[in-house]
Design an enzyme around this catalytic site. Sequence first.
Site, PDB file in Angstrom:
ATOM      1  N   TRP A   1       0.934  -1.156  -0.167  1.00 27.98           N
ATOM      2  CA  TRP A   1       0.042   0.139  -0.026  1.00 27.98           C
ATOM      3  C   TRP A   1       1.052   1.356  -0.030  1.00 27.98           C
ATOM      4  O   TRP A   1       1.769   1.396   0.758  1.00 27.98           O
ATOM      5  CB  TRP A   1      -0.964  -0.018   1.371  1.00 27.98           C
ATOM      6  CG  TRP A   1      -1.735   1.014   1.086  1.00 27.98           C
ATOM      7  CD1 TRP A   1      -3.068   1.487   0.490  1.00 27.98           C
ATOM      8  CD2 TRP A   1      -1.579   2.527   1.943  1.00 27.98           C
ATOM      9  NE1 TRP A   1      -3.333   2.608   0.893  1.00 27.98           N
ATOM     10  CE2 TRP A   1      -2.781   3.412   1.814  1.00 27.98           C
ATOM     11  CE3 TRP A   1      -0.751   2.814   2.874  1.00 27.98           C
ATOM     12  CZ2 TRP A   1      -2.771   4.441   2.289  1.00 27.98           C
ATOM     13  CZ3 TRP A   1      -0.678   4.089   3.464  1.00 27.98           C
ATOM     14  CH2 TRP A   1      -1.627   4.965   3.102  1.00 27.98           C
TER      15      TRP A   1
ATOM     16  N   ARG B   1      -9.928  -3.844   8.024  1.00 20.65           N
ATOM     17  CA  ARG B   1     -10.427  -2.167   7.721  1.00 20.65           C
ATOM     18  C   ARG B   1     -11.961  -2.437   8.134  1.00 20.65           C
ATOM     19  O   ARG B   1     -12.877  -2.160   7.680  1.00 20.65           O
ATOM     20  CB  ARG B   1     -10.669  -1.726   6.269  1.00 20.65           C
ATOM     21  CG  ARG B   1     -10.757  -0.250   6.102  1.00 20.65           C
ATOM     22  CD  ARG B   1     -10.659   0.031   4.797  1.00 20.65           C
ATOM     23  NE  ARG B   1     -10.643   1.337   4.529  1.00 20.65           N
ATOM     24  CZ  ARG B   1     -11.970   2.108   3.987  1.00 20.65           C
ATOM     25  NH1 ARG B   1     -13.067   0.997   3.706  1.00 20.65           N
ATOM     26  NH2 ARG B   1     -12.077   3.293   3.803  1.00 20.65           N
TER      27      ARG B   1
ATOM     28  N   LYS C   1     -16.831   4.496  -9.033  1.00 17.24           N
ATOM     29  CA  LYS C   1     -15.503   4.222  -8.530  1.00 17.24           C
ATOM     30  C   LYS C   1     -15.867   2.921  -7.799  1.00 17.24           C
ATOM     31  O   LYS C   1     -16.613   3.056  -6.831  1.00 17.24           O
ATOM     32  CB  LYS C   1     -14.975   5.367  -7.762  1.00 17.24           C
ATOM     33  CG  LYS C   1     -13.585   4.916  -7.187  1.00 17.24           C
ATOM     34  CD  LYS C   1     -13.228   6.238  -6.197  1.00 17.24           C
ATOM     35  CE  LYS C   1     -11.869   5.626  -5.353  1.00 17.24           C
ATOM     36  NZ  LYS C   1     -11.466   6.861  -4.369  1.00 17.24           N
ATOM     37  N   TRP C   2     -15.200   1.869  -8.274  1.00 12.82           N
ATOM     38  CA  TRP C   2     -15.703   0.305  -7.789  1.00 12.82           C
ATOM     39  C   TRP C   2     -14.467  -0.022  -6.802  1.00 12.82           C
ATOM     40  O   TRP C   2     -13.368  -0.274  -7.361  1.00 12.82           O
ATOM     41  CB  TRP C   2     -15.679  -0.653  -8.652  1.00 12.82           C
ATOM     42  CG  TRP C   2     -16.168  -1.939  -8.366  1.00 12.82           C
ATOM     43  CD1 TRP C   2     -15.568  -2.856  -7.743  1.00 12.82           C
ATOM     44  CD2 TRP C   2     -17.433  -2.646  -8.706  1.00 12.82           C
ATOM     45  NE1 TRP C   2     -16.161  -4.091  -7.303  1.00 12.82           N
ATOM     46  CE2 TRP C   2     -17.152  -4.043  -8.083  1.00 12.82           C
ATOM     47  CE3 TRP C   2     -18.381  -2.402  -9.576  1.00 12.82           C
ATOM     48  CZ2 TRP C   2     -18.259  -4.729  -8.309  1.00 12.82           C
ATOM     49  CZ3 TRP C   2     -19.439  -3.268  -9.873  1.00 12.82           C
ATOM     50  CH2 TRP C   2     -19.445  -4.755  -9.134  1.00 12.82           C
ATOM     51  N   ASP C   3     -14.528  -0.004  -5.553  1.00 16.71           N
ATOM     52  CA  ASP C   3     -13.519  -0.170  -4.652  1.00 16.71           C
ATOM     53  C   ASP C   3     -13.216  -1.540  -3.942  1.00 16.71           C
ATOM     54  O   ASP C   3     -14.397  -2.185  -3.978  1.00 16.71           O
ATOM     55  CB  ASP C   3     -13.304   0.946  -3.577  1.00 16.71           C
ATOM     56  CG  ASP C   3     -12.070   1.358  -3.024  1.00 16.71           C
ATOM     57  OD1 ASP C   3     -10.970   0.656  -3.050  1.00 16.71           O
ATOM     58  OD2 ASP C   3     -11.944   2.363  -2.107  1.00 16.71           O
ATOM     59  N   CYS C   4     -12.124  -1.723  -3.297  1.00 19.30           N
ATOM     60  CA  CYS C   4     -12.087  -3.256  -2.612  1.00 19.30           C
ATOM     61  C   CYS C   4     -10.959  -3.036  -1.682  1.00 19.30           C
ATOM     62  O   CYS C   4      -9.617  -3.079  -2.248  1.00 19.30           O
ATOM     63  CB  CYS C   4     -11.722  -4.235  -3.473  1.00 19.30           C
ATOM     64  SG  CYS C   4     -11.343  -5.717  -3.056  1.00 19.30           S
TER      65      CYS C   4
ATOM     66  N   CYS D   1     -10.618   0.289  -8.352  1.00 22.01           N
ATOM     67  CA  CYS D   1      -9.761   0.830  -7.204  1.00 22.01           C
ATOM     68  C   CYS D   1      -9.670  -0.486  -6.255  1.00 22.01           C
ATOM     69  O   CYS D   1     -10.633  -1.182  -6.006  1.00 22.01           O
ATOM     70  CB  CYS D   1     -10.405   1.985  -6.704  1.00 22.01           C
ATOM     71  SG  CYS D   1      -9.511   2.599  -5.165  1.00 22.01           S
TER      72      CYS D   1
ATOM     73  N   ASP E   1      -3.009   4.939  -3.499  1.00 29.01           N
ATOM     74  CA  ASP E   1      -3.367   5.988  -2.406  1.00 29.01           C
ATOM     75  C   ASP E   1      -2.450   6.925  -2.255  1.00 29.01           C
ATOM     76  O   ASP E   1      -2.931   8.241  -1.856  1.00 29.01           O
ATOM     77  CB  ASP E   1      -3.923   5.472  -1.256  1.00 29.01           C
ATOM     78  CG  ASP E   1      -5.387   4.806  -1.300  1.00 29.01           C
ATOM     79  OD1 ASP E   1      -6.086   4.944  -2.318  1.00 29.01           O
ATOM     80  OD2 ASP E   1      -5.755   3.834  -0.544  1.00 29.01           O
TER      81      ASP E   1
END
Length: 732
Positions: free
Chosen positions: A194, A441, A475-478, A524, A546
Site C-alpha cells: 500500500w 478495515r 468508482k468500484w473499490d475493494c 480501485c 492512494d
Amino acid sequence: MKKIILLLALTTLFCEANAQDGQIQIETQSTALILKAGKNGLLYQSYLGTKLKGNSGYNALSKENTKSFVINDGNPLVNLRHQAYPTFGTDNLFESAIRMTHNDGNPSLELVYVSHRTQKIDGNTTETIIKLKDPVYPVEVTLHYKAFYNENVIEQWTEIQHHEKRPVMLYNYASSMLHFDADHYWLTQFHGDWAKEVRMQESELTSGTKVIDSKLGVRNNMYQTPVFFLSLNSKADENSGELVAGTIAWSGNFKLAFELDNKNSLRISSGINPFASEYSLQPEKIFTTPSFIYTFSDKGKGQASRSLHSWARKYGIKDGEKPRLTLLNNWETTFFNFDEKKLTDMFTDAKTLGVDMFLLDDGWFGNKYPRSGDKSGLGDWQATKTKLPNGIGFLMQEAEKTGVKFGIWIEPEMVNPKSELYEKHPDWVLKLPNRPESYYRTQLVLDLCNPDVQDFVFKTVDDIMQTNSGVAFFKWDCNRMMTNAYSMYLKNQQSHLFIEYTNGLYKVLDRIKTKYPNLPMMLCAGGGGRTDYAFLKYFTEFWASDNTDPFNRVFIQWGYSQFFPALSVCNHVTSWGNQSIKFKTDVAMMGKLGFDINVRELKEKELKYCQDAVANYKRLSPVIWQGDMYRLISPYDESRAVLMYVNEAKSKAVLFSYTLHPLYDPQYNSVRFQGLDSNKTYKIEEINLMPEAKKSLEESGDSFTGDYLMNVGLRVSSSKIETSVVLEITEI
C-alpha cells in the site's frame, strides 16, 4: 545471443530436412512463435523471437548445412526438447504445465498432437487452435494462440476437458509455458505494498525457480503486480536489447514461475496460482485458463511497452479508444463529513475548475447504521437520510443543472458486520466455521461464489442506475484481502473458492457491461491492488495508488507505464506532498487527470493555473491517451524523469520533465527526443506556467527539425528542487 542463434539454426535446418505437417507458425508483424510436432507425437516449441526473412520466414540456411547438423547429432528430434505444454507423471523432470489424477488413481498424463487450425478473426487478428490428447485416458487439452499482427502481441490460453466417468482432480493448469535458451536472463519484476506500488526491481536469474505470485484472494496485486520483463543475454534498456514482456489476465491468485534448469534453459509458466486450489473437473465440462499476454521486442523495453499499450487500447481495456472524464473528487475535502449543501457547492467548484465530472466518494449510504466512518454501513446501499434527505437522485439533478456529470463510489463486494445486510445474511460472508471472524478495515468479504450474492452485487449497481438518469461513472473499490476464508455455499469444495469467487465477480461485471455498455468505471482496491487486463475488459481505468505525493507518484506511474497506457492510469492532484500546485498537476497529467482538492482554498493564481492546465490537458489529451509513449530519462537512473507522447501522424507531441530532489546544481545534460519524424520541423512551446511566471526553457517558441531534436536534443530539465516542465511540440 549464441545459444538462441544456434537453437534457431538447428530448428530451421531440421524443419527443412524433416518437413512435417505438424509445424505451426504463429506470427505477428515482427515476431514468430514456431511449434513443431515431433515423430514421437509430442508438441514442441522450437522458436520464439524476431520474425525472420525468407521463404515462410524460416528458410534462412541451406540444405547443405542441414545435412551436417543432422549427421553430427544423429537424433531425428534434434533440438525438439522443449515441450509446448509439458505434463506431469511420465518423464518430465521439471515444472509441468498440467497435473491431474484420473478416476483410477493414475497421476500421469501424456499429451500428443492431434491437429491444428488457424482462423482469421479480422484483418489484424488470427487464432491458432491446437488439439492435444492423452493416448490412453480420455483427456483433451486445447491450446489457443491469438496473434495481433500490427501490435506484435500474442494472447495464449488453454482449455482442459475429459470424458471419464467421474470428476478428475486438477492440481496444475497453466495458461502457457514458454521456453528460452540464452547465456543469461535478467528479470524485471514489479513489487510493493500500500502506497508504494509497482516498484521496479531487476536481477539476474540463477539456477532453480523464481516465483512471483499472489495468495491474497482479492486485492491480489497489492504486493506483486502480475507483469514482468525477461531480458535475454544482457540487461535490456529502453531502446536496445531482446526481451519478452508478459502479463497474466486474471483477477484472482496468480503465479508466474521462472525455472532455470541444468542446461541453462529457461521455462516460464503462467496462470492461476494452484496453491490451495485443487480443482475437481466434472466430466465433459471445460476448464478454461486465463490469458497470458506477451510481446517480444528486439528494441528494448520501450518498444515492448508501446506494443502492449497499442494492443490494450484496441483490445484490452473497455473503451480504450474513447475519451475519459476529468473529475473532482470530494474525499480529501470532506472525508465522511458532508451534506447536500457541501456537495452541491462542490459541483460549482468542479464547473469552475473546468473538469467534466464530480465524483462522490465513500460515506453516502446506510441508515440504521449510517456510514460516518469505516466501521459501519458497508453493504447498505441506500442514501443516508440525515446527510442526503433527497437521495442521490437529487444530487444527479443538481449536478446536471450545474453542467457537470455525477459519479459515485461503491464497494459492493464487502460488508461491515455493523450493517443491515450482515444482520439479514450472515451466511453470505466468507468466514471459517469454529473460528473468530477475521476483520481488515473492519469489514468482511461477501461470498461471490454464491449466485444470490452475485445478484445482490449486480442489483446494487442496477438500482443506482435506475435512479433518475443514472450516474455517469462508478468508482468500484475493494479494501481488503481474503483471510480465514470459507464459503458456506461451496460446502465440501473449498479448494474451488479462489477460482469461483473470481469467476463469480466476472459474471456480475458481464451483466453490468451488457446492460450498461457505455458506463465508465474506475477500478480501485485500496490503491493499486487490482491492475490486470481481465478486469480492464470491464473498467475504463484504475486507481494507481492512494499515495498521491507527486514525488512518489512519478515512480509509481513510471512503473505502471511499462505495461498500461496513460488513459488507464488515474492520477489525482491532492493535498499529499509539499510541492507546488503546478508540480502536482504536471505529474497527474502524465495519465488520466483528476483533482481531489478543496478548490475554494486555492489562491487566485493557483486557481488560474489549474483552469489553464485543465484546458491544456483537454486539448492535448488525444496525444497523451492515444499517442506512443517514450520514456527518455528514468527516475531510477537520475534525479529527474522525462517522458513524451507522440501521436500516430508524428505531428503533435507532449513532453513532461520532472526534477526530483536533485543535488545542488546537477547540470543536467540535454535530452534527446524520440518518436518524431526526422524530416519534419517542430515548434517547441512551454505550457502549464503559473500566471506571470517566466518560462524555464530558453528555446520555447523556437522551431527545430525532428532530426535535431532526436540527435542533439534540448536542455528541458530545470535544476531547481522539484520543478516540472511541460512542452507542447507541434509540426509546422
